[in-house]
Design an enzyme around this catalytic site. Structure first.
Site, mmCIF file in Angstrom:
data_model
loop_
_atom_site.group_PDB
_atom_site.id
_atom_site.type_symbol
_atom_site.label_atom_id
_atom_site.label_comp_id
_atom_site.label_asym_id
_atom_site.label_seq_id
_atom_site.Cartn_x
_atom_site.Cartn_y
_atom_site.Cartn_z
ATOM 1 N N LEU A 99 3.067 4.303 1.592
ATOM 2 C CA LEU A 99 3.030 5.002 2.881
ATOM 3 C C LEU A 99 1.614 5.521 3.157
ATOM 4 O O LEU A 99 1.372 6.710 3.204
ATOM 5 C CB LEU A 99 4.038 6.149 2.855
ATOM 6 C CG LEU A 99 4.584 6.650 4.192
ATOM 7 C CD1 LEU A 99 5.117 5.509 5.036
ATOM 8 C CD2 LEU A 99 5.670 7.678 3.958
ATOM 9 N N HIS A 100 0.660 4.594 3.334
ATOM 10 C CA HIS A 100 -0.702 5.001 3.628
ATOM 11 C C HIS A 100 -0.911 5.071 5.132
ATOM 12 O O HIS A 100 0.050 5.144 5.876
ATOM 13 C CB HIS A 100 -1.687 4.054 2.944
ATOM 14 C CG HIS A 100 -1.738 4.294 1.463
ATOM 15 N ND1 HIS A 100 -2.841 4.068 0.701
ATOM 16 C CD2 HIS A 100 -0.792 4.777 0.616
ATOM 17 C CE1 HIS A 100 -2.594 4.391 -0.571
ATOM 18 N NE2 HIS A 100 -1.350 4.811 -0.640
ATOM 19 N N ALA A 101 -2.162 5.044 5.545
ATOM 20 C CA ALA A 101 -2.474 5.332 6.946
ATOM 21 C C ALA A 101 -1.681 4.512 7.953
ATOM 22 O O ALA A 101 -0.965 5.050 8.797
ATOM 23 C CB ALA A 101 -3.967 5.168 7.180
ATOM 24 N N SER A 131 2.073 4.981 7.962
ATOM 25 C CA SER A 131 2.389 6.338 8.417
ATOM 26 C C SER A 131 2.358 6.422 9.932
ATOM 27 O O SER A 131 3.217 7.055 10.554
ATOM 28 C CB SER A 131 1.389 7.351 7.841
ATOM 29 O OG SER A 131 1.482 7.399 6.437
ATOM 30 N N VAL A 171 0.799 -1.222 0.000
ATOM 31 C CA VAL A 171 0.000 0.000 0.000
ATOM 32 C C VAL A 171 0.833 1.274 0.000
ATOM 33 O O VAL A 171 0.300 2.371 -0.114
ATOM 34 C CB VAL A 171 -0.980 0.047 1.193
ATOM 35 C CG1 VAL A 171 -2.005 -1.063 1.082
ATOM 36 C CG2 VAL A 171 -0.238 -0.031 2.512
#
Lengths: 133, 104
Positions: free
Chosen positions: B28-30, B33, B26
């Site tokens: 650097l998504h939620a 992060s 995915v």
């Protein structure tokens, strides 16, 4: 890092929908972990969509931390009822509870992330509010 | 895996830099992060990241700012670290990226 000895800032999620509040809390638990006191409340006293002051007070109590509590709300009544709940707290606690101007789901995750690092209540609020900055 | 060219600096005022490729699906998504900022917050050093070695640099301790970078899988993540514990901080964030944030 200045709240290490007093525990992490607590997070309270207030939504008109108990499903949203619970779901947002699930996201916080899964993404951030268990190092942050967390509580949610949603729905009016009859179980319909809405918010109620007593429920919010209970949630603040459940997520209480000497470092303070950050409250994340969704729409209108959630905010006014949360402010009312804060006013009803004992004087020594009132100053340590803030309602954040942030989206409820994203704000809760970000606030909890900030809190899990031991940040102060002001830093937790500031971080959550970066969404609207 | 591109961190071999990490530049060493003896003085704390000179930033350490290194880069690593985002391997998790995915990017650097939620969730990644959040993990990255949690890791960065454990250190006193100033930790910044960018998609290019020239910046623009983003505060790696701010989950909102890190998510806004929207770094996709395959992107090279550049880190710039300044501070007394910079060396361990840099190693820790690089390990996290290499590890795919535990979800590769």
């Amino acid at each position: 890092m200045n709240s290490q000895d007093r525990g992490n800032v607590g997070i309270v999620i207030v939504s008109h929908s108990p499903k949203i509040a619970e779901g947002a809390a699930d996201m916080v638990r899964q993404m951030v972990g268990n190092a942050v006191p967390l509580a949610w409340t949603g729905g009016d006293v009859d179980g319909g969509l809405g918010t109620n002051v007593a429920g919010i007070l209970e949630a603040i109590e459940a997520a209480w931390s000497p470092s303070g509590v950050a409250v994340l709300v969704d729409l209108g009544g959630a905010e006014t009822n949360s402010e009312m709940a804060v006013e009803m707290l004992a004087e020594d606690r009132r100053a340590r509870v803030v309602v954040c101007n942030a989206p409820v789901v994203e704000g809760a995750v970000i606030a909890a992330t900030e809190s899990s690092g031991g940040s102060s209540l002001a830093a937790v609020k500031r971080s959550a509010e970066e969404f609207y900055a | 895996m591109h961190d071999a060219h990490a530049s060493r600096a003896g003085e704390t005022s000179v930033p350490l830099t290194a880069s690593a490729v985002l391997v998790n699906k995915v990017g650097l998504h939620a969730r990644p992060s959040v993990k990255l900022t949690q890791c960065a917050k454990r250190f006193a050093a100033k930790i910044e990241l960018a998609l290019s070695g020239d910046g623009p640099w983003t505060d790696a301790k701010s989950p909102v700012k890190v998510m806004r970078v929207k770094a996709p899988q395959g992107a090279t993540l550049h880190f710039r670290v300044t501070g007394p514990d910079g060396e361990v901080a840099l190693a820790a964030v690089l390990a996290l990226v290499h590890d795919g944030f535990g979800e590769a």
